[in-house]
Design a protein around this motif. Sequence first.
Motif, PDB file in Angstrom:
ATOM      1  N   UNK A 123       9.512   2.460   5.580  1.00 23.12           N
ATOM      2  CA  UNK A 123       9.236   2.563   4.345  1.00 23.12           C
ATOM      3  C   UNK A 123       7.782   3.528   4.001  1.00 23.12           C
ATOM      4  N   UNK A 124       7.866   4.495   3.269  1.00 26.54           N
ATOM      5  CA  UNK A 124       6.434   5.105   2.986  1.00 26.54           C
ATOM      6  C   UNK A 124       5.422   4.075   2.498  1.00 26.54           C
ATOM      7  N   UNK A 125       5.808   3.245   1.983  1.00 30.40           N
ATOM      8  CA  UNK A 125       4.729   2.157   1.661  1.00 30.40           C
ATOM      9  C   UNK A 125       3.907   1.336   2.831  1.00 30.40           C
ATOM     10  N   UNK A 126       4.494   1.502   3.847  1.00 36.03           N
ATOM     11  CA  UNK A 126       3.784   1.116   4.828  1.00 36.03           C
ATOM     12  C   UNK A 126       2.168   1.546   4.964  1.00 36.03           C
ATOM     13  N   UNK A 127       2.160   2.862   4.747  1.00 33.91           N
ATOM     14  CA  UNK A 127       0.906   3.525   4.677  1.00 33.91           C
ATOM     15  C   UNK A 127       0.142   3.843   3.448  1.00 33.91           C
ATOM     16  N   UNK A 128       0.731   3.117   2.360  1.00 32.98           N
ATOM     17  CA  UNK A 128       0.226   3.445   0.915  1.00 32.98           C
ATOM     18  C   UNK A 128      -0.526   1.970   0.510  1.00 32.98           C
ATOM     19  N   UNK A 129      -0.416   1.121   1.474  1.00 29.59           N
ATOM     20  CA  UNK A 129      -1.143  -0.194   0.999  1.00 29.59           C
ATOM     21  C   UNK A 129      -2.521   0.011   1.037  1.00 29.59           C
TER      22      UNK A 129
END
Length: 545
Positions: free
Chosen positions: A409-415
């Motif tokens: 997931x792209x959310x892995x870097x967006x936290x």
Amino acid sequence: MAVSDWRKSVVYQIYPKSFNDSTGDGTGDIQGIIQKLDYLQLLGVDYIWLTPVYESPMNDNGYDISNYYEINPQFGTKEDLQELLDEAHKKDLKVMMDLAFNHTSTKHPWFVESRKSRDNPYRDYYIWKDGTYDTPPTNWESKFGGNAWTYDDDTNQYYLRLFDITQADLNWENDKVRHEIYEMINYWIDFGIDGFRFDVVNLLSKGAFENSDGPGKEFYTDGPRIHEYIHEMNQETFGGKEVMTVGEMSSTTIDHCIKYTNPKRQELNSVFNFHHLKVDYPDGEKWTKAPYDFILLKETLMKWQLGIYDGDGWNAIFWCNHDQPRVVSRFGKDDTEENRLKSAKMLAISLHGLQGTPYIFQGEEFGMTNPGFDRIDQYRDVESLNAYDMLRDKGLNYKEVIEILKAKSRDNSRTPMQWDDSRNGGFTEGEPWIEVAENYSDINAKKAVEDNNSVFYTYKKLIDLRHNMEILTTGDIRPLLMQHKNLFVYERNLSGESLLVISNYSARTVPYPEDVNADGEILISNYDDLISELRPFETMMIYKK
């Protein structure tokens, strides 16, 4: 001290929504960035690149722009942006903006007008085609899943949207469209912006609108007029000015990237390509959990290094960005603190010895990891949520899909950026728009800055070497031991000087290769001593003259 030559520069990417929240509303903002400029100055980077901060419905986190001239109120005001520029420049930091003009938001006034009627003056700003209610104009696939065309009931035509349904592709064949974009770029240059990152810029020129045997990429990737458009943009806007440019290139080729970046062609300074970040996509499939192919990773990196160097082009070199998982979780090992520290440093050194402009993504400089979200309600990214539905429809069970999202997931870097060990990692006093990774009390910027042996100081040293060693900028590159299953080894050479970079990508001890001469000065390493073997994730950069 920052350097004047952009080829010796290092860029730090900021995802504003997750960087630092100054208001307590749970979303990062421009004032939050201003508060952290001292930290970025300490790290030593030259440019900060902001992902889009323009007005946007935020369906794709700002890459769906509804007004190119205004700032999204959740990030602040144009006055805040001016203050950021002024304060950054005082600290020898330059500011790059991110522009997406392959498409706009469907809320953009151009598109709102475009869909009013087939005769509207703005109709030709976008790509509208006939089809039937059940049959789109072509079978092209959207990058976010599903067909790339959306039907409009009011005018009984389809509009092209290679990305989200709310991101309509602009018609670059229309001279008015191009010059609207050039006028906008010049506005931001006059505002004081020092550089631009252009989103999926190699997709602007569409070819024939025909059915494909695949997803349709061959009809719009590096299309028939793309180099004409980018050269024209160069001449009409940033060409001849001290403005650094980098183009994000989707599914591109070395030959095209040489054309995009060879100075004689007057197109762009540099390019991002993503081929090395598809080595854990078996058969090209992103949405599956698979180990990465180490040999393929080396081969891909070196193919691009050699090709671009020989063609007098210029690479952007990077592991992480807002669309990619955290590299220490992906190509390193984050199961123990020792492995995380060693592998994060190893990944930094092995990348920053390459030729090109290095990019660091927020948190990479102290080894932030994937968050390991194990519930679907923790995810926010539209691509990930679409993938969840697609994978469930294919018959995968909940746990299987979550395991894939944990990795891809792209959310892995967006936290949120993990600043310290206080609540929410010091990112916000409110409730963050996406959860903070649970390990923030152990992995954070404050802790890293206070520890001289941290990943942070490895990055700081690498930036200093980039600024001061010409061999890192213009030296050639010679791959070594390309079939070795554990070691990534290469040499840089310039006028009788050489740099040897040797990295053990495995968690095991590996015999030192007999045919590699390690004599010389160790400039940087992640172990305190040198033995006859390469320990887990051991890496070093050796200088010889």
